[in-house]
Design a protein around this motif. Structure first.
Motif, short mmCIF file in Angstrom:
data_model
loop_
_atom_site.label_atom_id
_atom_site.label_comp_id
_atom_site.label_asym_id
_atom_site.label_seq_id
_atom_site.Cartn_x
_atom_site.Cartn_y
_atom_site.Cartn_z
N THR A 130 0.91 -1.53 0.18
CA THR A 130 -0.02 -0.12 0.06
C THR A 130 0.98 1.22 0.09
OG1 THR A 130 -1.95 -1.11 1.12
CG2 THR A 130 -1.71 1.50 1.39
N THR A 131 0.47 2.35 -0.72
CA THR A 131 1.24 3.40 -0.85
C THR A 131 0.14 4.72 -0.35
OG1 THR A 131 0.58 4.02 -3.01
CG2 THR A 131 2.55 2.86 -2.84
N SER A 181 -0.04 7.23 -1.91
CA SER A 181 -0.88 7.74 -3.11
C SER A 181 -2.12 6.94 -3.25
CB SER A 181 0.23 7.61 -4.17
OG SER A 181 1.28 8.48 -4.12
N LYS A 232 1.66 6.12 5.89
CA LYS A 232 0.91 5.17 6.04
C LYS A 232 0.86 4.37 7.54
CE LYS A 232 3.65 1.43 3.77
NZ LYS A 232 3.57 0.47 2.75
#
Length: 206
Positions: free
Chosen positions: A38-39, A41, A61
């Motif tokens: 997961t980013t 962005s 995150k």
């Protein structure tokens, strides 16, 4: 309410709404891709917000996952904080077995997010530290229940309540992660019953 206060209230409401939107988006993205992939962005795109807006609420995150952990743990804490005032060993055993069963079943219900949390614990020092803090909260609640039982003549007084509380939590935590990984071979209620039998059998007196 004067105009200045109205504006401040409106800004606060928008801020809370944006924060909730980011957390909801993050939950979806984390569950779909896992913690490592997961980013920030992806989360921002899913939430339809800008980078600047997102970073007003979270540092990254890791911070977002920690906030999601707090939300998930509220349900677990509610179980840990259930009223515990037994008047006999049998009543204590029934209460403890119920708590253990609810705790493990909650892991089952929240498996998707708990899988993300487990990955985060392994990969992020911030998330790992948060889990340690959560663990200590559970141990504190268990310790308080043991103290109550000792003071009311239900439990042995020759043992240290903190050490026993840690052992009891770690036993439950082991099964919690087995459930999260879908590596358990027995029904949750059976696990809770057996764990409770060993725990209360050693701690509580007739």
């Amino acid at each position: 309410m004067n105009p200045i206060n109205e504006q401040a209230s409106a800004r606060k409401q928008r801020s809370l709404k944006t924060r909730a939107k980011l957390l909801a988006a993050a939950s979806d993205v984390f569950i779909e891709y896992g913690f490592q992939k997961t980013t920030i962005s992806q989360i921002i795109k899913k939430a339809e917000t800008g980078y600047g807006t997102a970073y007003l609420h979270f540092t990254g995150k890791d911070d977002i996952l920690i906030q999601l952990m707090d939300e998930v743990m509220k349900q677990f804490y509610a179980i840990a904080q259930m009223t515990f005032t037994p008047r006999s060993k049998e009543e204590a055993s029934a209460m403890i077995e119920k708590q253990a069963g609810l705790f493990l079943e909650m892991a089952n219900q929240e498996r998707a997010m708990m899988q993300v949390i487990e990955e985060g614990i392994r990969l992020s020092e911030e998330v790992n530290q948060k889990w340690k803090e959560i663990r200590e909260q559970f141990i504190l609640h268990i310790s308080q229940d043991i103290i109550y039982s000792q003071q009311n003549g239900l439990a042995r007084k020759d043992v240290d309540h903190t050490l026993i509380a840690r052992g009891w939590f770690f036993a439950n935590e082991m099964y919690l992660w087995d459930i999260v990984r879908n590596e358990y071979n027995h029904p949750v209620d059976e696990i809770a019953r057996n764990l409770t039998a060993i725990y209360t059998g050693g701690l509580y007196v007739e």
